[in-house]
Design a protein around this motif. Structure first.
Motif, PDB file in Angstrom:
ATOM      1  N   GLY A 181       0.817  -1.214   0.000  1.00 27.38           N
ATOM      2  CA  GLY A 181       0.000   0.000   0.000  1.00 27.38           C
ATOM      3  C   GLY A 181       0.843   1.252   0.000  1.00 27.38           C
ATOM      4  O   GLY A 181       1.604   1.509  -0.924  1.00 27.38           O
ATOM      5  N   GLU A 182       0.715   2.014   1.073  1.00 26.17           N
ATOM      6  CA  GLU A 182       1.427   3.289   1.193  1.00 26.17           C
ATOM      7  C   GLU A 182       2.501   3.182   2.267  1.00 26.17           C
ATOM      8  O   GLU A 182       2.226   2.747   3.384  1.00 26.17           O
ATOM      9  N   ILE A 183       3.683   3.594   1.917  1.00 27.93           N
ATOM     10  CA  ILE A 183       4.828   3.523   2.824  1.00 27.93           C
ATOM     11  C   ILE A 183       4.663   4.544   3.944  1.00 27.93           C
ATOM     12  O   ILE A 183       4.229   5.670   3.711  1.00 27.93           O
ATOM     13  N   ARG A 184       5.011   4.118   5.153  1.00 28.64           N
ATOM     14  CA  ARG A 184       5.079   5.054   6.280  1.00 28.64           C
ATOM     15  C   ARG A 184       6.304   4.694   7.109  1.00 28.64           C
ATOM     16  O   ARG A 184       6.818   3.581   7.038  1.00 28.64           O
ATOM     17  N   ALA A 185       6.767   5.664   7.873  1.00 27.21           N
ATOM     18  CA  ALA A 185       7.930   5.425   8.721  1.00 27.21           C
ATOM     19  C   ALA A 185       7.591   4.389   9.784  1.00 27.21           C
ATOM     20  O   ALA A 185       6.473   4.353  10.303  1.00 27.21           O
ATOM     21  N   THR A 186       8.558   3.538  10.076  1.00 26.87           N
ATOM     22  CA  THR A 186       8.381   2.533  11.116  1.00 26.87           C
ATOM     23  C   THR A 186       9.702   2.364  11.850  1.00 26.87           C
ATOM     24  O   THR A 186      10.768   2.638  11.287  1.00 26.87           O
ATOM     25  N   ASN A 187       9.632   1.926  13.089  1.00 24.88           N
ATOM     26  CA  ASN A 187      10.832   1.783  13.904  1.00 24.88           C
ATOM     27  C   ASN A 187      11.505   0.430  13.758  1.00 24.88           C
ATOM     28  O   ASN A 187      12.624   0.246  14.217  1.00 24.88           O
ATOM     29  N   ASP A 188      10.799  -0.535  13.168  1.00 24.22           N
ATOM     30  CA  ASP A 188      11.357  -1.875  13.117  1.00 24.22           C
ATOM     31  C   ASP A 188      10.717  -2.675  11.997  1.00 24.22           C
ATOM     32  O   ASP A 188       9.828  -2.201  11.307  1.00 24.22           O
ATOM     33  N   ILE A 189      11.173  -3.882  11.840  1.00 24.05           N
ATOM     34  CA  ILE A 189      10.637  -4.818  10.859  1.00 24.05           C
ATOM     35  C   ILE A 189      10.011  -5.958  11.644  1.00 24.05           C
ATOM     36  O   ILE A 189      10.642  -6.527  12.531  1.00 24.05           O
ATOM     37  N   ASP A 190       8.757  -6.284  11.325  1.00 24.29           N
ATOM     38  CA  ASP A 190       8.058  -7.389  11.990  1.00 24.29           C
ATOM     39  C   ASP A 190       8.103  -8.615  11.090  1.00 24.29           C
ATOM     40  O   ASP A 190       7.797  -8.521   9.898  1.00 24.29           O
ATOM     41  N   VAL A 191       8.454  -9.761  11.672  1.00 22.62           N
ATOM     42  CA  VAL A 191       8.547 -10.996  10.904  1.00 22.62           C
ATOM     43  C   VAL A 191       7.892 -12.125  11.699  1.00 22.62           C
ATOM     44  O   VAL A 191       8.251 -12.371  12.854  1.00 22.62           O
ATOM     45  N   LEU A 192       6.951 -12.803  11.062  1.00 26.24           N
ATOM     46  CA  LEU A 192       6.327 -13.998  11.628  1.00 26.24           C
ATOM     47  C   LEU A 192       7.209 -15.180  11.258  1.00 26.24           C
ATOM     48  O   LEU A 192       7.588 -15.332  10.092  1.00 26.24           O
ATOM     49  N   VAL A 193       7.581 -15.999  12.248  1.00 27.50           N
ATOM     50  CA  VAL A 193       8.505 -17.111  11.998  1.00 27.50           C
ATOM     51  C   VAL A 193       7.957 -18.417  12.550  1.00 27.50           C
ATOM     52  O   VAL A 193       7.315 -18.450  13.598  1.00 27.50           O
ATOM     53  N   GLU A 194       8.219 -19.501  11.827  1.00 24.25           N
ATOM     54  CA  GLU A 194       7.910 -20.857  12.282  1.00 24.25           C
ATOM     55  C   GLU A 194       9.193 -21.350  12.933  1.00 24.25           C
ATOM     56  O   GLU A 194      10.141 -21.710  12.245  1.00 24.25           O
ATOM     57  N   LEU A 195       9.231 -21.320  14.272  1.00 29.03           N
ATOM     58  CA  LEU A 195      10.494 -21.511  14.966  1.00 29.03           C
ATOM     59  C   LEU A 195      10.395 -22.580  16.045  1.00 29.03           C
ATOM     60  O   LEU A 195       9.938 -22.319  17.147  1.00 29.03           O
ATOM     61  N   GLY A 196      10.815 -23.796  15.712  1.00 30.88           N
ATOM     62  CA  GLY A 196      10.921 -24.853  16.700  1.00 30.88           C
ATOM     63  C   GLY A 196      12.338 -24.876  17.257  1.00 30.88           C
ATOM     64  O   GLY A 196      13.194 -24.107  16.832  1.00 30.88           O
ATOM     65  N   PRO A 197      12.624 -25.761  18.220  1.00 29.89           N
ATOM     66  CA  PRO A 197      13.956 -25.803  18.832  1.00 29.89           C
ATOM     67  C   PRO A 197      15.089 -26.009  17.818  1.00 29.89           C
ATOM     68  O   PRO A 197      16.121 -25.359  17.903  1.00 29.89           O
ATOM     69  N   GLY A 198      14.908 -26.897  16.854  1.00 28.26           N
ATOM     70  CA  GLY A 198      15.959 -27.140  15.867  1.00 28.26           C
ATOM     71  C   GLY A 198      16.222 -25.929  15.001  1.00 28.26           C
ATOM     72  O   GLY A 198      17.374 -25.532  14.774  1.00 28.26           O
ATOM     73  N   GLU A 199      15.144 -25.299  14.513  1.00 30.79           N
ATOM     74  CA  GLU A 199      15.301 -24.096  13.691  1.00 30.79           C
ATOM     75  C   GLU A 199      15.901 -22.956  14.502  1.00 30.79           C
ATOM     76  O   GLU A 199      16.722 -22.191  13.984  1.00 30.79           O
ATOM     77  N   ALA A 200      15.503 -22.850  15.772  1.00 37.16           N
ATOM     78  CA  ALA A 200      16.021 -21.768  16.618  1.00 37.16           C
ATOM     79  C   ALA A 200      17.533 -21.892  16.793  1.00 37.16           C
ATOM     80  O   ALA A 200      18.250 -20.891  16.736  1.00 37.16           O
ATOM     81  N   ARG A 201      18.012 -23.114  17.000  1.00 33.20           N
ATOM     82  CA  ARG A 201      19.458 -23.316  17.157  1.00 33.20           C
ATOM     83  C   ARG A 201      20.198 -22.939  15.871  1.00 33.20           C
ATOM     84  O   ARG A 201      21.174 -22.207  15.903  1.00 33.20           O
ATOM     85  N   ARG A 202      19.702 -23.425  14.727  1.00 30.91           N
ATOM     86  CA  ARG A 202      20.344 -23.094  13.445  1.00 30.91           C
ATOM     87  C   ARG A 202      20.272 -21.598  13.169  1.00 30.91           C
ATOM     88  O   ARG A 202      21.220 -20.999  12.676  1.00 30.91           O
ATOM     89  N   PHE A 203      19.128 -20.999  13.497  1.00 35.03           N
ATOM     90  CA  PHE A 203      18.946 -19.561  13.300  1.00 35.03           C
ATOM     91  C   PHE A 203      19.964 -18.781  14.117  1.00 35.03           C
ATOM     92  O   PHE A 203      20.640 -17.887  13.604  1.00 35.03           O
ATOM     93  N   ARG A 204      20.113 -19.140  15.391  1.00 31.39           N
ATOM     94  CA  ARG A 204      21.072 -18.444  16.268  1.00 31.39           C
ATOM     95  C   ARG A 204      22.487 -18.573  15.729  1.00 31.39           C
ATOM     96  O   ARG A 204      23.248 -17.613  15.705  1.00 31.39           O
ATOM     97  N   GLU A 205      22.853 -19.749  15.265  1.00 29.72           N
ATOM     98  CA  GLU A 205      24.193 -19.954  14.701  1.00 29.72           C
ATOM     99  C   GLU A 205      24.404 -19.102  13.457  1.00 29.72           C
ATOM    100  O   GLU A 205      25.482 -18.538  13.256  1.00 29.72           O
ATOM    101  N   GLN A 206      23.390 -18.990  12.624  1.00 32.81           N
ATOM    102  CA  GLN A 206      23.501 -18.223  11.382  1.00 32.81           C
ATOM    103  C   GLN A 206      23.600 -16.709  11.635  1.00 32.81           C
ATOM    104  O   GLN A 206      24.136 -15.987  10.803  1.00 32.81           O
ATOM    105  N   LEU A 207      23.068 -16.236  12.757  1.00 37.61           N
ATOM    106  CA  LEU A 207      23.107 -14.799  13.042  1.00 37.61           C
ATOM    107  C   LEU A 207      24.524 -14.280  13.188  1.00 37.61           C
ATOM    108  O   LEU A 207      24.795 -13.119  12.883  1.00 37.61           O
ATOM    109  N   GLY A 208      25.428 -15.131  13.658  1.00 43.54           N
ATOM    110  CA  GLY A 208      26.821 -14.725  13.794  1.00 43.54           C
ATOM    111  C   GLY A 208      27.001 -13.570  14.761  1.00 43.54           C
ATOM    112  O   GLY A 208      26.226 -13.390  15.702  1.00 43.54           O
ATOM    113  N   GLN A 209      28.007 -12.750  14.490  1.00 41.41           N
ATOM    114  CA  GLN A 209      28.337 -11.632  15.377  1.00 41.41           C
ATOM    115  C   GLN A 209      27.741 -10.314  14.914  1.00 41.41           C
ATOM    116  O   GLN A 209      27.837  -9.314  15.603  1.00 41.41           O
ATOM    117  N   VAL A 210      27.118 -10.300  13.720  1.00 41.90           N
ATOM    118  CA  VAL A 210      26.583  -9.059  13.165  1.00 41.90           C
ATOM    119  C   VAL A 210      25.227  -8.702  13.771  1.00 41.90           C
ATOM    120  O   VAL A 210      24.865  -7.544  13.861  1.00 41.90           O
TER     121      VAL A 210
END
Length: 193
Positions: free
Chosen positions: A35-64
């Motif tokens: 639609g129409e762009i507006r300023a926002t403070n963050d990005i919202d993301v819906l995630v399917e996150l079980g324990p296995g995905e959470a561990r892999r996700f955390r590892e992929q985040l790295g130090q950045v």
């Protein structure tokens, strides 16, 4: 580099894909895309996150990316949201673990591929225009009508997408979710009733 939300979103999408996490960008970023762009403070993301995905996700985040380990673990256990911050770009992302609610299921099942990047060659998954409208109406309802910006976002999507929307789906899902009255009022105001 500081404050480059699209670059941070592209990085995050690569990480989520590599970790095998099903996701959909929602919130104001999605309503701005549809639609129409507006300023926002963050990005919202819906995630399917079980324990296995959470561990892999955390590892992929790295130090950045900064993530609070306790918040991540609590999110996986209890379905609570948590935030991560891109330390170089200073972009905050709120991640919402998907629940078994009908709206969460619809958003993930009907997500749409959006091409981003300099050459438009990178796919990022967004909630559909219709499901973005439904989620915005739900947030408005949850706020007791205090979050007027949610209705402005809905109006922006309706105005931009208009008759391209799947109105039959939108009305059926709104009835099922108890949002029919809010949707009809928004459709009338947009001249789509």
């Amino acid at each position: 580099m500081v404050g480059d939300p699209e670059a941070a979103l592209l990085e995050l999408a690569r990480i989520l894909d590599a970790a095998g996490v099903t996701y959909a960008v929602g919130g104001s970023v999605a309503s701005g895309h549809h639609g129409e762009i507006r300023a926002t403070n963050d990005i919202d993301v819906l995630v399917e996150l079980g324990p296995g995905e959470a561990r892999r996700f955390r590892e992929q985040l790295g130090q950045v990316w900064h993530v609070d380990e306790t918040a991540l673990e609590a999110a996986v256990r209890g379905g609570r949201s948590f935030s991560i911050v891109h330390l170089e770009r200073i972009v905050k992302v709120d991640l919402f673990p998907a629940t078994e609610t009908r709206l969460d299921r619809l958003q993930l099942a009907r997500r749409v591929a959006v091409r981003l990047g300099e050459r438009g060659d990178e796919v990022v998954w967004f909630t559909s225009a219709e499901d973005t409208i439904l989620m915005k109406l739900e947030w408005y309802r949850r706020s007791g009508g205090a979050l007027e910006r949610q209705l402005r976002d809905v109006a922006g999507v309706l105005k931009t997408r208009g008759r391209d929307l799947d109105l039959a789906y939108l009305r059926a899902a709104a009835r099922e979710l108890g949002l029919a009255e809010l949707l009809e009022r928004s459709l009338q105001e947009a001249g789509l009733a």
